[in-house]
Design a protein around this motif. Sequence first.
Motif, PDB file in Angstrom:
ATOM      1  N   GLN A 117       5.806  26.105  -2.503  1.00  0.00           N
ATOM      2  CA  GLN A 117       4.685  25.256  -3.633  1.00  0.00           C
ATOM      3  C   GLN A 117       5.115  23.753  -3.576  1.00  0.00           C
ATOM      4  O   GLN A 117       4.236  23.119  -3.419  1.00  0.00           O
ATOM      5  N   GLY A 118       6.398  23.700  -3.749  1.00  0.00           N
ATOM      6  CA  GLY A 118       6.876  22.451  -3.611  1.00  0.00           C
ATOM      7  C   GLY A 118       6.676  21.362  -2.285  1.00  0.00           C
ATOM      8  O   GLY A 118       6.168  20.287  -2.292  1.00  0.00           O
ATOM      9  N   ARG A 175       2.873  20.983  -1.808  1.00  0.00           N
ATOM     10  CA  ARG A 175       2.407  20.546  -3.021  1.00  0.00           C
ATOM     11  C   ARG A 175       0.987  21.141  -3.894  1.00  0.00           C
ATOM     12  O   ARG A 175       0.335  20.776  -4.250  1.00  0.00           O
ATOM     13  N   ASN A 176       1.174  22.553  -3.803  1.00  0.00           N
ATOM     14  CA  ASN A 176       0.140  23.517  -3.752  1.00  0.00           C
ATOM     15  C   ASN A 176       0.473  24.461  -4.813  1.00  0.00           C
ATOM     16  O   ASN A 176       1.519  25.331  -4.092  1.00  0.00           O
ATOM     17  N   PRO A 177      -0.156  24.693  -5.948  1.00  0.00           N
ATOM     18  CA  PRO A 177       0.546  25.925  -6.663  1.00  0.00           C
ATOM     19  C   PRO A 177       0.201  27.157  -6.244  1.00  0.00           C
ATOM     20  O   PRO A 177       0.470  28.135  -6.857  1.00  0.00           O
ATOM     21  N   ASP A 193      11.776  17.375  -4.124  1.00  0.00           N
ATOM     22  CA  ASP A 193      11.482  16.425  -4.997  1.00  0.00           C
ATOM     23  C   ASP A 193      10.719  15.236  -4.671  1.00  0.00           C
ATOM     24  O   ASP A 193       9.702  14.810  -5.361  1.00  0.00           O
ATOM     25  N   ALA A 194      11.203  14.676  -3.656  1.00  0.00           N
ATOM     26  CA  ALA A 194      10.608  13.212  -3.209  1.00  0.00           C
ATOM     27  C   ALA A 194       9.042  13.644  -2.926  1.00  0.00           C
ATOM     28  O   ALA A 194       8.202  12.699  -3.137  1.00  0.00           O
ATOM     29  N   MET A 195       8.740  14.986  -2.436  1.00  0.00           N
ATOM     30  CA  MET A 195       7.454  15.253  -1.805  1.00  0.00           C
ATOM     31  C   MET A 195       6.323  15.243  -3.155  1.00  0.00           C
ATOM     32  O   MET A 195       5.154  15.315  -2.968  1.00  0.00           O
ATOM     33  N   THR A 196       7.122  15.239  -4.587  1.00  0.00           N
ATOM     34  CA  THR A 196       6.207  15.330  -5.455  1.00  0.00           C
ATOM     35  C   THR A 196       5.221  13.973  -5.487  1.00  0.00           C
ATOM     36  O   THR A 196       4.102  14.067  -5.916  1.00  0.00           O
ATOM     37  N   LEU A 197       5.730  12.890  -4.997  1.00  0.00           N
ATOM     38  CA  LEU A 197       5.009  11.633  -4.989  1.00  0.00           C
ATOM     39  C   LEU A 197       4.139  11.561  -3.735  1.00  0.00           C
ATOM     40  O   LEU A 197       3.435  10.565  -3.536  1.00  0.00           O
ATOM     41  N   GLY A 198       3.979  12.592  -2.909  1.00  0.00           N
ATOM     42  CA  GLY A 198       3.250  12.492  -1.605  1.00  0.00           C
ATOM     43  C   GLY A 198       3.888  12.313  -0.402  1.00  0.00           C
ATOM     44  O   GLY A 198       4.884  11.835  -0.284  1.00  0.00           O
ATOM     45  N   ARG A 214       9.768  20.891 -14.179  1.00  0.00           N
ATOM     46  CA  ARG A 214       8.676  21.079 -13.249  1.00  0.00           C
ATOM     47  C   ARG A 214       8.873  20.339 -11.692  1.00  0.00           C
ATOM     48  O   ARG A 214       8.166  20.262 -10.952  1.00  0.00           O
ATOM     49  N   LYS A 215      10.178  19.954 -11.693  1.00  0.00           N
ATOM     50  CA  LYS A 215      10.469  19.220 -10.559  1.00  0.00           C
ATOM     51  C   LYS A 215      10.504  20.458  -9.468  1.00  0.00           C
ATOM     52  O   LYS A 215      11.248  21.437 -10.026  1.00  0.00           O
ATOM     53  N   ALA A 243      -1.122  22.347 -13.115  1.00  0.00           N
ATOM     54  CA  ALA A 243      -0.179  21.378 -12.431  1.00  0.00           C
ATOM     55  C   ALA A 243       1.019  21.867 -12.524  1.00  0.00           C
ATOM     56  O   ALA A 243       1.415  22.565 -13.553  1.00  0.00           O
TER      57      ALA A 243
END
Lengths: 322, 259
Positions: free
Chosen positions: A68-69, A72-74, A203-208, A261-262, A322
């Motif tokens: 999911q991380g 970036r998709n739950p 974690d960095a992928m959180t920002l795209g 949530r990270k 989210a």
Amino acid sequence: MNLRFVLLLVLALAAAVPLSLLAGRVWINPLAAETQSASVILLQLRLPRAVLALVLGAGLGAAGAAMQGYLRNPLADPGLFGIAPGAALGAVLSFWTGYASAPWMLPLFALIGAGGAMTLLALIAGRGGGVALFTLAGLMVSSLAGALMSLAISLTPSPFAMSEIVTWMMGSLADRSWREVWIATPLTLTGLGVLLYAGRDLDAMTLGEMAARTLGVEPLRLQALIILGVGLVVGAGVAVAGIIGFVGLMVPHLVRPLTDRKPSSLIVPSALAGALLLLFADCLCRILPLSGGELRLGIALSLLGAPFFLRLLLKMRRGMVA
Amino acid sequence: MSFGAENVTVAGRLDDVSLTCRRGMVTAICGPNGAGKSTLLAVIAGLIKPDAGRAVMGGRSLGAVSLAQRAQWLGYLPQTPEVAWDVSVEVLISLGRLPWRGAPAAETQAAIEDAIAAMDLQDLRHRPVSTLSGGERARALMARVLATQPGWILADEPFASLDLSHGAALMQRFRQQARAGKGVVLVLHDLATAMNHADQVLVLAKGRVEAEGPPEMALSRDVIGRVWNCPAHWLGEPGERALSIGAPAPLAVDLRQQF
């Protein structure tokens, strides 16, 4: 907050494991005098089964969190990449060829299948490291493995083998021994280690994808870590227990609101909660009275998972996820 | 230490563009829609590999600098930033520290606090990003870039959704960073901001460099008239300029000649 939550999960597990050992068709009274049969049931039947539930649950929970991380998709699930169908195809081939009856052969075939799916995935996704292409590659591998599996089933030489395949595919921990524990544990632990190592990049992928690259993430390296980590965990799980769905989808969801949530904060709690969920579901399978055997773990989880999935979709429709 | 692009060409988007940015300066990239501004910024951030030419950092080709090193040197704010998970503002900002693996915890925390203060986010630090307004979110994302404490800040339209005072505060922050010896490269839509606050301006149109130099020169009325196809002139004193815009000139193609 995170540490307290992890401790709470560890405590819950510490309480759940001994309880799970007592539950089953034959209930064991811990206060009664020890009998020969009780100790056999405990040590040879229930303990390996409980350990296996913990190991596979932990692996699937963590793999779900990592997937999911990464995507970036739950709604991502470790099954998405086609590694599970690949492993299942390997297992089906072992039934088909008759090798499944020899010890170690079924898991070995399944692991080769998982490895094949991972290699194919890496080859198709190519050198770009983009997530969209990777997901499509996963879908392709998944449908290819699924089709080949159906083909193998339809061409099964004997009805006996066919029924064995179908039962096996439903996923179960029944009648598993220490041998399965020894196969699954080292692979799963290695996979877990790889996923934990990928945590920072996730974690960095959180920002795209773009911003992640400017934060030092090498897309190809991360992709390789994800394929390896998820592959080891899922491959090991399918090799010893068949296909067990929904753990990787459900667990990170239940856990996420209780963390910051990270993605990296989610991996360890998801592993623990996954272990707890699988232990619980497996106990349920043992306890539920069902004529002609016990409820299959894969079926039990899908039954639990479908309403959960529906709830998630309804929530998403209202724009709350989210 | 120079930084920028040397004869960069990206098929269909940039045509032989060179840009040299310097530390201690705010460099603005301006141009009409589709001029290639964001593409150029992405090239010098190392996100797009040019078909010809190269991005340069400290005289070295950017490709020769490791990703980990780049991550510490460059802070990049994309034009449409995304935040996949509903983390709190503070957690979002802490992501800016990822390039500094193994830095002492105190240093990390100080950088985060500094970024929070710079973007005036003290009251919002525990709020989930989904509850922020567009401008608040933009401030949090900018704070993430500042938290890295990079030598170079590359930002694509950083003022786009900021209100007046927060926009002014951010510009001041950029100037401060430049004075402290860092390099700031901004893609700017608003010509007055570029005119008043940039030290050097690059004007792009259709992927080519149309003008380059100090703002009074690169954004002269001739250039604006030619590139934006707009009669315009500057009002006020240097540093407090405002743009007065007339009606756009008729389209370059004279319709009468076609009949």
